[in-house]
Design a protein around this motif. Structure first.
Motif, PDB file in Angstrom:
ATOM      1  N   ASN A 172     -34.812 -35.426  -5.336  1.00 60.25           N
ATOM      2  CA  ASN A 172     -36.173 -35.404  -4.814  1.00 60.25           C
ATOM      3  C   ASN A 172     -36.230 -34.845  -3.391  1.00 60.25           C
ATOM      4  OD1 ASN A 172     -38.339 -36.862  -6.640  1.00 60.25           O
ATOM      5  ND2 ASN A 172     -36.406 -37.941  -6.941  1.00 60.25           N
ATOM      6  N   ALA A 173     -35.255 -35.249  -2.557  1.00 61.63           N
ATOM      7  CA  ALA A 173     -35.236 -34.774  -1.167  1.00 61.63           C
ATOM      8  C   ALA A 173     -35.032 -33.267  -1.101  1.00 61.63           C
ATOM      9  CB  ALA A 173     -34.138 -35.488  -0.388  1.00 61.63           C
ATOM     10  N   SER A 174     -34.096 -32.741  -1.882  1.00 67.67           N
ATOM     11  CA  SER A 174     -33.831 -31.296  -1.865  1.00 67.67           C
ATOM     12  C   SER A 174     -35.018 -30.509  -2.422  1.00 67.67           C
ATOM     13  CB  SER A 174     -32.561 -30.974  -2.657  1.00 67.67           C
ATOM     14  OG  SER A 174     -32.668 -31.439  -3.983  1.00 67.67           O
ATOM     15  N   THR A 175     -35.664 -31.056  -3.457  1.00 65.32           N
ATOM     16  CA  THR A 175     -36.843 -30.385  -4.022  1.00 65.32           C
ATOM     17  C   THR A 175     -37.984 -30.346  -3.014  1.00 65.32           C
ATOM     18  OG1 THR A 175     -36.235 -31.155  -6.244  1.00 65.32           O
ATOM     19  CG2 THR A 175     -38.488 -30.382  -5.935  1.00 65.32           C
ATOM     20  N   MET A 176     -38.226 -31.476  -2.348  1.00 64.12           N
ATOM     21  CA  MET A 176     -39.320 -31.544  -1.374  1.00 64.12           C
ATOM     22  C   MET A 176     -39.057 -30.645  -0.171  1.00 64.12           C
ATOM     23  SD  MET A 176     -41.976 -33.208  -2.209  1.00 64.12           S
ATOM     24  CE  MET A 176     -42.649 -33.053  -0.563  1.00 64.12           C
ATOM     25  N   MET A 177     -37.826 -30.676   0.349  1.00 63.87           N
ATOM     26  CA  MET A 177     -37.507 -29.842   1.513  1.00 63.87           C
ATOM     27  C   MET A 177     -37.561 -28.361   1.151  1.00 63.87           C
ATOM     28  SD  MET A 177     -37.289 -31.754   4.058  1.00 63.87           S
ATOM     29  CE  MET A 177     -36.931 -30.369   5.144  1.00 63.87           C
ATOM     30  N   GLY A 178     -37.121 -28.018  -0.064  1.00 62.71           N
ATOM     31  CA  GLY A 178     -37.228 -26.630  -0.511  1.00 62.71           C
ATOM     32  C   GLY A 178     -38.667 -26.180  -0.584  1.00 62.71           C
ATOM     33  N   LEU A 179     -39.546 -27.064  -1.053  1.00 64.42           N
ATOM     34  CA  LEU A 179     -40.973 -26.748  -1.131  1.00 64.42           C
ATOM     35  C   LEU A 179     -41.582 -26.576   0.257  1.00 64.42           C
ATOM     36  CD1 LEU A 179     -43.538 -26.431  -2.861  1.00 64.42           C
ATOM     37  CD2 LEU A 179     -43.799 -28.922  -2.756  1.00 64.42           C
ATOM     38  N   ILE A 180     -41.213 -27.454   1.189  1.00 64.96           N
ATOM     39  CA  ILE A 180     -41.737 -27.386   2.559  1.00 64.96           C
ATOM     40  C   ILE A 180     -41.312 -26.077   3.236  1.00 64.96           C
ATOM     41  CG2 ILE A 180     -41.524 -28.414   4.865  1.00 64.96           C
ATOM     42  CD1 ILE A 180     -41.388 -31.154   3.417  1.00 64.96           C
ATOM     43  N   ILE A 181     -40.042 -25.707   3.078  1.00 65.23           N
ATOM     44  CA  ILE A 181     -39.563 -24.453   3.661  1.00 65.23           C
ATOM     45  C   ILE A 181     -40.265 -23.256   3.019  1.00 65.23           C
ATOM     46  CG2 ILE A 181     -37.537 -22.959   3.898  1.00 65.23           C
ATOM     47  CD1 ILE A 181     -37.435 -25.298   5.787  1.00 65.23           C
ATOM     48  N   ALA A 182     -40.504 -23.336   1.710  1.00 62.22           N
ATOM     49  CA  ALA A 182     -41.213 -22.251   1.016  1.00 62.22           C
ATOM     50  C   ALA A 182     -42.647 -22.117   1.538  1.00 62.22           C
ATOM     51  CB  ALA A 182     -41.219 -22.509  -0.487  1.00 62.22           C
ATOM     52  N   ILE A 183     -43.302 -23.249   1.811  1.00 59.00           N
ATOM     53  CA  ILE A 183     -44.664 -23.206   2.370  1.00 59.00           C
ATOM     54  C   ILE A 183     -44.663 -22.485   3.707  1.00 59.00           C
ATOM     55  CG2 ILE A 183     -46.479 -24.658   3.369  1.00 59.00           C
ATOM     56  CD1 ILE A 183     -45.878 -26.690   1.129  1.00 59.00           C
ATOM     57  N   GLN A 184     -43.633 -22.765   4.536  1.00 56.64           N
ATOM     58  CA  GLN A 184     -43.514 -22.053   5.819  1.00 56.64           C
ATOM     59  C   GLN A 184     -43.326 -20.558   5.594  1.00 56.64           C
ATOM     60  OE1 GLN A 184     -43.602 -23.341   9.204  1.00 56.64           O
ATOM     61  NE2 GLN A 184     -43.880 -21.141   9.403  1.00 56.64           N
TER      62      GLN A 184
ATOM     63  N   TRP B 275     -32.834 -28.460  10.182  1.00 58.63           N
ATOM     64  CA  TRP B 275     -31.697 -29.394  10.134  1.00 58.63           C
ATOM     65  C   TRP B 275     -31.856 -30.385   8.988  1.00 58.63           C
ATOM     66  CZ3 TRP B 275     -27.861 -27.494  12.571  1.00 58.63           C
ATOM     67  CH2 TRP B 275     -28.065 -26.747  13.734  1.00 58.63           C
ATOM     68  N   LEU B 276     -33.085 -30.825   8.747  1.00 63.36           N
ATOM     69  CA  LEU B 276     -33.323 -31.711   7.603  1.00 63.36           C
ATOM     70  C   LEU B 276     -33.015 -30.997   6.294  1.00 63.36           C
ATOM     71  CD1 LEU B 276     -36.650 -33.530   8.592  1.00 63.36           C
ATOM     72  CD2 LEU B 276     -34.391 -34.555   8.359  1.00 63.36           C
ATOM     73  N   TYR B 277     -33.406 -29.721   6.216  1.00 63.41           N
ATOM     74  CA  TYR B 277     -33.159 -28.934   5.002  1.00 63.41           C
ATOM     75  C   TYR B 277     -31.651 -28.760   4.790  1.00 63.41           C
ATOM     76  CZ  TYR B 277     -33.426 -25.043   1.686  1.00 63.41           C
ATOM     77  OH  TYR B 277     -33.289 -24.230   0.584  1.00 63.41           O
ATOM     78  N   LEU B 278     -30.932 -28.433   5.865  1.00 56.81           N
ATOM     79  CA  LEU B 278     -29.473 -28.272   5.768  1.00 56.81           C
ATOM     80  C   LEU B 278     -28.793 -29.587   5.394  1.00 56.81           C
ATOM     81  CD1 LEU B 278     -28.799 -25.960   8.863  1.00 56.81           C
ATOM     82  CD2 LEU B 278     -28.755 -25.319   6.446  1.00 56.81           C
ATOM     83  N   LEU B 279     -29.318 -30.696   5.922  1.00 55.93           N
ATOM     84  CA  LEU B 279     -28.755 -32.012   5.597  1.00 55.93           C
ATOM     85  C   LEU B 279     -28.899 -32.309   4.106  1.00 55.93           C
ATOM     86  CD1 LEU B 279     -27.514 -34.689   6.542  1.00 55.93           C
ATOM     87  CD2 LEU B 279     -29.836 -35.522   6.985  1.00 55.93           C
ATOM     88  N   THR B 280     -30.067 -31.992   3.527  1.00 57.39           N
ATOM     89  CA  THR B 280     -30.259 -32.232   2.093  1.00 57.39           C
ATOM     90  C   THR B 280     -29.321 -31.349   1.259  1.00 57.39           C
ATOM     91  OG1 THR B 280     -32.087 -30.616   2.025  1.00 57.39           O
ATOM     92  CG2 THR B 280     -32.666 -32.935   2.334  1.00 57.39           C
ATOM     93  N   ILE B 281     -29.067 -30.125   1.741  1.00 58.71           N
ATOM     94  CA  ILE B 281     -28.135 -29.236   1.029  1.00 58.71           C
ATOM     95  C   ILE B 281     -26.725 -29.818   1.055  1.00 58.71           C
ATOM     96  CG2 ILE B 281     -27.021 -26.963   1.071  1.00 58.71           C
ATOM     97  CD1 ILE B 281     -29.659 -25.809   2.058  1.00 58.71           C
TER      98      ILE B 281
END
Length: 310
Positions: free
Chosen positions: A244-256, A219-225
């Motif tokens: 910055n928020a979209s870059t960080m959330m994209g990185l976190i999802i990629a780590i998963q 939901w956080l990732y979708l919110l940043t989108i």
């Protein structure tokens, strides 16, 4: 007796910290590596005797550092001592993941404070200096490339690079977060074997393949989108925040997503080198977008349970 022992060991560790600091500042190659060992004295003192002796040892180290390494040494001493105390505290509680996270936060806060102090009291804006350096390097590269040809394709590529460089200049918060996390993780890797020499056990981290983020991350990732679709003037605070928020959330999802790939290869008994190669290749190619999709599906639909059942 215990208090006397803590004071004696603290004095020895202060001396060790001063030696490490001097080598780190004045001997280039070895010093770069030893920078990562600087949290160790405060870490050892905190693990062996608790937070208060660790804090006192760190406090005494500051004036010693000022004498040994001047102001530059003091700027390094604050974050590494804070990181050492926090990591030692969590190691005492058998919490290695929290130790890395708390050290990363200490580095982040310290870097932000350093930037603030340099701007407000020294009149030196390190971010603007870095931007100016990047722009000058780009202009030099552009001049060299034009000497070998000025085709339409070359001009388009240079324009694309220029646009990417402009966006990168807004990503310093993300860079600080990533840098802090990497340094904290390296502190942990270096500390483990050294602490064992002092008969201090550091519990191992859970395998990377077992990393599982909460469902709220989606939901956080979708919110940043959604926020990134809103109009934002380039250079504004909102524009910088969204980028910055979209870059960080994209990185976190990629780590998963990468964690799921490691889990899948482990469950299917595939060679260990395979997910490692996939990680390297995925970080350097557009394959990263596919990895993000895997991360979203893994969080939302629990793919690992399906693999277990199969």
């Amino acid at each position: 007796m215990k208090q006397t022992r803590a004071l004696v060991e603290g004095a020895i560790l202060v001396s060790l910290f001063a030696v490490l600091m001097m080598i780190s500042l004045y001997i280039p190659l070895i010093g770069t590596f030893l920078l990562l060992t600087l949290p160790l004295p405060a870490m050892i003192q905190t693990i062996r005797h608790g937070v208060k002796p660790g804090f006192f040892m760190g406090l005494v180290s500051l004036p010693v550092t000022l004498i040994a390494g001047s102001l530059s040494g003091l700027a390094i001493a604050f974050p590494v001592i804070a990181a050492g105390i926090l990591m030692g505290f969590h190691y005492r509680k058998k919490e290695p993941a929290q130790a890395i996270a708390s050290a990363a936060i200490a580095y982040m806060v310290s870097l932000v404070l350093l930037l603030f102090i340099s701007i407000q009291f020294l009149g030196l804006n390190l971010i603007e200096e870095a931007n100016q350096s990047y722009n000058e390097s780009f202009k030099m590269s552009e001049t060299l490339i034009k000497q070998f040809g000025n085709s339409k394709e070359t001009a388009e590529q240079m324009e694309l690079i220029k646009e990417q460089l402009k966006q990168t200049q807004y990503l310093y918060p993300t860079v600080i977060v990533i840098f802090s996390g990497i340094v904290a993780f390296l502190n942990h890797l270096i500390a483990k074997p050294i602490l064992r020499r002092f008969a201090l056990q550091v519990p191992p981290l859970k395998p990377f393949r077992e990393l599982k983020l909460p469902q709220g991350t989606i939901w956080l990732y979708l919110l940043t989108i959604l926020l990134s679709l809103a109009p934002a003037e380039e250079g504004s605070a909102f524009y910088s925040f969204i980028l910055n928020a979209s870059t960080m959330m994209g990185l976190i999802i990629a780590i998963q997503g990468f964690s799921f790939i490691f889990y899948f290869c482990y469950a299917k008994k595939l060679p260990t080198v395979l997910p490692v190669l996939f990680l390297i290749f995925g970080l350097l190619t557009p394959l990263l977008y596919l990895v993000r999709i895997l991360g979203i599906i893994d969080i939302g639909f629990n793919l690992r349970e399906k693999i277990k059942k199969s």
